[in-house]
Design a protein around this motif. Sequence first.
Motif, mmCIF file in Angstrom:
data_model
loop_
_atom_site.group_PDB
_atom_site.id
_atom_site.type_symbol
_atom_site.label_atom_id
_atom_site.label_comp_id
_atom_site.label_asym_id
_atom_site.label_seq_id
_atom_site.Cartn_x
_atom_site.Cartn_y
_atom_site.Cartn_z
ATOM 1 N N GLY A 42 0.274 -75.940 -6.998
ATOM 2 C CA GLY A 42 -0.012 -75.499 -8.361
ATOM 3 C C GLY A 42 -1.427 -75.361 -8.424
ATOM 4 O O GLY A 42 -2.325 -75.408 -7.380
ATOM 5 N N VAL A 62 -2.628 -79.076 -4.300
ATOM 6 C CA VAL A 62 -3.197 -78.860 -5.494
ATOM 7 C C VAL A 62 -4.878 -79.274 -5.423
ATOM 8 O O VAL A 62 -5.066 -80.451 -5.237
ATOM 9 N N ASP A 92 0.683 -78.488 -13.694
ATOM 10 C CA ASP A 92 1.515 -78.428 -12.449
ATOM 11 C C ASP A 92 1.994 -79.504 -12.045
ATOM 12 O O ASP A 92 3.451 -79.399 -11.746
ATOM 13 N N GLY A 121 7.376 -77.758 -13.257
ATOM 14 C CA GLY A 121 6.461 -78.725 -12.599
ATOM 15 C C GLY A 121 6.917 -79.833 -12.100
ATOM 16 O O GLY A 121 8.031 -80.321 -12.270
#
Length: 238
Positions: A42, A62, A92, A121
């Motif tokens: 994300g 991430v 996310d 998420g």
Amino acid sequence: MRSARSIKKITPPDSWVELPWGEYYRVALERQLEPWWSKIFGFHLLKIGNLSAEIDSRSCLVSHQVNVGSQGKNMDVITDPHYLPFATKSVDACLLAHMLTYSVDPHWLLREVDRIMIDDGWLIISGFNPISVLGVRKVIAPICCRRPCRAQMFSLFRQLDWLRLLNYEIVHHANFHVLPWQSGKRFDHSAALMFGCLNVIIARKRTIPLSLNPMRATLLKPKFSNALGAAKNFHQRD
């Protein structure tokens, strides 16, 4: 949800080193999370609380990782975690390392985190297991005239129940680290791990569509023509 709000003042630690055997807890938790960081993707990862900020997440895909808390030198955003200054469905992934443990209102905190999480998420939660050496120590502390542990201990199943009510899919959950004063991996047998001092949950936020599938709706639609034909044939026989 069954109420878990605490009327006692709870002061969260500023670091793992403030907890007895805290560094062992941190290393054990990082070992549990290491296989999962490569699966979480994300744009934004929030690490809420001082304990979350100290968890090594460099292997997470991430890239934008933000430390959020009410105080602390490692914080990127200073705020009350119960009132997060982020837009709805903008994050996310979120790490709550022992945040429910030291929250005066864990339900409120979960709902606030759920508000900012995008659909699908990732949510990571860790805490202390009441059915463990630490749980026994907390119970007998008042009897032994010792200062009781101020941390709240929620069972793994109770936390799973909270998350399912918020429509989260449980991807992984486990108790671990049976003996808090030992740093290495011990008691790997599943029966012993039930009494691990720490627990961890990895979950994903799911959204169930309210609209019925059009094809299924067509199949479920009553066939009035067949019913009328059957009635007509019945009257003709009469």
